[in-house]
Enzyme design. Structure first.
Site, mmCIF file in Angstrom:
data_model
loop_
_atom_site.group_PDB
_atom_site.id
_atom_site.type_symbol
_atom_site.label_atom_id
_atom_site.label_comp_id
_atom_site.label_asym_id
_atom_site.label_seq_id
_atom_site.Cartn_x
_atom_site.Cartn_y
_atom_site.Cartn_z
ATOM 1 N N LEU A 296 0.810 -1.225 0.000
ATOM 2 C CA LEU A 296 0.000 0.000 0.000
ATOM 3 C C LEU A 296 0.844 1.276 0.000
ATOM 4 C CD1 LEU A 296 -2.771 -1.031 2.554
ATOM 5 C CD2 LEU A 296 -3.001 -0.821 0.085
ATOM 6 N N ARG A 297 2.160 1.123 -0.026
ATOM 7 C CA ARG A 297 2.992 2.325 -0.036
ATOM 8 C C ARG A 297 2.733 3.155 -1.293
ATOM 9 N NH1 ARG A 297 7.672 0.334 1.197
ATOM 10 N NH2 ARG A 297 7.667 0.988 3.368
#
Length: 688
Positions: A296-297
């Site tokens: 999810l970065r």
């Protein structure tokens, strides 16, 4: 004209004040011609450091270092606690600061720092360590800060970041993930804040970046020199003016620099008030999910970059245009599944996803800044640097199909058409193999070696890489005889001890492949190519270098110079042609020459030659003498011969060649189960 020591061609590279320059003048950011995406990515991070930095990928001599160093002059000044070596903010000092506690209300202003991390830096230079001078002279335990402390609240710049040693990469990963640096060494236990804007530059031809570090860069930009003659002329014109009068040139662009600095400061103030609407957030998450990025970065970085873009353009809410620009800067390097994949993003697919998830009530925003902050002029004087979002830089020219002729001498002396390049079998994970013995080559992850970056296993007399505990232990028994008085120790040169470290080294794996007509059968070449690709991928992970020599027709060529670039290796192997006679001697001699040159360049790196042939020689002299040359060039390395001879009657030529080389000989049919890397590993174990 002499280019700066840190530069490529003087037209577009080099840093004012960098190595080799007598002046401290910095080339102005606004004076750099073109480079729209790179300027924008750096300005996004200047507005919002939380975006996570920039990785600049590009060919040599494209102003990568120049523009990064120029960014420091645009950053707003910092309020710091006077005398704090860790740049604590007066209104929110770090409660665990080693220089604390800090007096309330004390503050001073200084410029934001751009700290450069050399690729050859030591671990204690990066993180800090015990102040040895004070320890030996005053007998006190004091901490000397490193580059991570100096870069706190500033910019940490790593030129040639892909060449950074693994032990430094690990420390950077930890600091970037936690925003803090922990130092536990030599009796020192220190924690301090280390939040910085990480900017790295690299040339992909020199090798790729570890995936873990690659993901830590918020944005990535591909740069290449423009192919427009007029624009190139303007680059040269400005560079010459700067070198003739650095201070006068910088003064001429002072207005554009001040305008950019003021706009960055205004955007920072506006940033907290920018709204990320549900529609914009849905677009961001839909884009990241559709392009199948890991984790999810990517979503977080894209969101932060889109918010910073809106603030930069003076908007109160994120628009689809902000999301589009942020995505094409934040996602390309996160879509790579293995090092053979080139970073990139399908622009048409991106537009389709954004349109599909757009807010029906949103209207396209007019371009309120078509010429960028420098103004519309991009000519020879102050006032313009090209639009910050105007077009992508021109890509490098595509590599051709090679210089091999379409026909080669056939076995009968005539001409025979070469075969189309055979595709490679799928790459697989090879088994680990090592070169026997203990080397002293470049740090890597394969063979045993004495390394300055490994685990400390002892100490010996010397002053390089000081082993403090062993030095103090050697000096302690002599203090009374030396008339010691006071807290300090009396240390003699004979007391000095250096650390002995056990680590791993990278090796040079040189493939010598028969690409003649007798090897043209697709199944055979597919297996060979698949094995080479597998080892190339393994070499990337273990920091090896890999080269490829091929021989066919009337001679041999170095198809892949020794490299760590998996992309370059995959391209060369993909288009490797076959056909013609078998000049075995030429192949052996070419391999010996490659090893000789590499030994001069890097004498500590041990080689491993992998010869893939059926042993036949239908062109040139008898290969016996050439085999002796190759064996001599191997030095303290090793070799393997892969016997490709087939059919019911076997002449054993490859086995005889292996005997001359002192190599392990294996049959190609035996490669199917474990692959070529497994055979190499088994051969090395047998040799050990």
């Amino acid at each position: 004209m002499t280019p700066p020591a840190s530069a490529g061609p003087p037209a577009s590279a080099g840093s004012a004040g960098g190595p080799g320059r007598a002046t401290a003048a910095r080339y102005p950011f606004s004076a750099v011609v073109g480079m729209a995406d790179l300027k924008l990515a750096l300005l996004i991070n200047a507005v919002s450091p939380g975006v996570g930095g920039v990785l600049v990928r590009g060919e040599k001599g494209t102003a990568k270092s120049t523009i990064v160093r120029a960014l420091a002059g645009l950053l707003p000044p910092l309020e710091v606690v006077p005398g704090c070596r860790f740049s604590c903010a007066p209104d929110a000092p770090d409660p665990g600061c080693p220089d604390g506690p800090h007096p309330a209300g004390a503050a001073e202003e200084r410029a934001a720092r751009l700290v450069e991390l050399p690729v050859g830096a030591s671990e204690d230079r990066l993180t800090g360590s015990l102040d040895i001078e004070r320890a030996l002279t005053e007998g006190v335990k004091a901490f000397e800060p490193g580059l991570l402390a100096a870069a706190h609240r500033g910019v940490l710049y790593v030129d040639e970041v892909n060449l950074l040693h693994d032990h430094l990469v690990d420390l950077l990963l930890d600091a970037a993930a936690m925003g803090e640096s922990y130092v536990e060494r030599e009796g020192v236990s220190v924690r301090h804040a280390a939040r910085f804007l990480l900017v790295g530059t690299m040339n992909p031809e020199e090798g790729e970046l570890r995936p873990q570090l690659l993901d830590r860069f918020g944005l990535t930009v591909e740069v290449a020199a423009t192919r427009d003659p007029d624009e190139r002329a303007e680059v040269v014109r400005r560079r010459l003016r700067f070198e003739d009068d650095p201070a006068g040139f910088a003064a001429g662009w002072a207005g554009g620099e001040a305008e950019l600095a003021a706009r960055i400061a205004a955007a920072r103030e506006r940033l907290p008030g920018v709204a990320l609407t549900d529609a914009a957030l849905r677009q961001i998450t839909a884009v990241c999910a559709s392009f199948e990025v890991d984790g999810l970065r990517a979503d977080l970085v894209t969101a932060r970059a889109a918010i910073a873009l809106a603030a930069w353009h003076g908007r109160d809410a994120v628009t689809s245009d902000d999301v589009r620009t942020a995505a094409r800067l934040a996602l390309p390097h996160r879509r790579r599944r293995d090092p053979f994949d080139a970073p990139g993003l399908d622009r048409e697919r991106l537009d389709e996803i954004l349109e599909e998830h757009a807010d029906p009530g949103e209207q396209p925003e007019p371009d309120d800044d078509p010429d960028g902050p420098g103004g519309p002029d991009d000519g020879g004087g102050p006032g313009g640097s090209g639009g910050l979002e105007g077009g992508d830089p021109s890509g490098p020219p595509q590599e051709g199909a090679g210089s091999d002729p379409s026909v080669e001498d056939g076995p009968g002396g005539g001409r025979s058409a070469e075969s189309e390049p055979a595709p490679a079998d799928a790459a697989y994970k090879p088994r680990l193999f090592t070169v026997p013995g203990v080397g002293a080559g470049a740090p890597g992850r394969r063979s045993k070696a004495r390394s300055p970056f490994g685990r400390v296993s002892g100490a010996r007399p010397g002053a390089r890489g000081l082993h403090l505990t062993a030095t103090l232990r050697a000096a302690a028994p002599h203090q009374r005889a030396r008339g010691r008085s006071g807290p300090g120790l009396v240390v003699a040169p004979d007391d000095l001890r250096e650390a002995v470290r056990d680590g791993r080294e990278g090796n040079l794996v040189l493939f010598v492949v028969d690409a003649s007509g007798s090897m043209a059968a697709r199944k055979r070449m597919r297996a060979v190519k698949g094995a080479v690709l597998s080892l190339l991928l393994d070499a990337y992970q273990r920091r090896d270098k890999v080269g490829l020599v091929t021989f066919r027709g009337a001679g041999a060529e170095l198809a892949l110079p020794p490299t760590s670039s998996v992309e370059a290796g995959a391209r060369r192997l993909d288009r490797l042609p076959t056909g013609g006679r078998t000049p075995l001697s030429a192949g052996l001699l070419r391999a010996a020459e490659v090893l000789r040159v590499e030994r001069l360049r890097d004498p500590a790196r041990r080689p491993l030659a992998v010869l893939v042939t059926d042993g036949r020689a239908t062109h040139g002299p008898d290969p016996a003498a050439a085999a002796g040359r190759l064996a001599g060039a191997l030095g303290n390395g090793a070799s393997v011969v892969v016997d490709c001879e087939s059919g019911p009657v076997r002449l054993g030529l490859a086995a005889a060649l292996g005997s001359r080389l002192g190599a392990e000989t294996v049959r190609l049919d035996d490669l199917a189960a474990d692959g070529l890397a497994g055979v190499v590993r088994g051969a090395r174990r047998s040799a050990a």
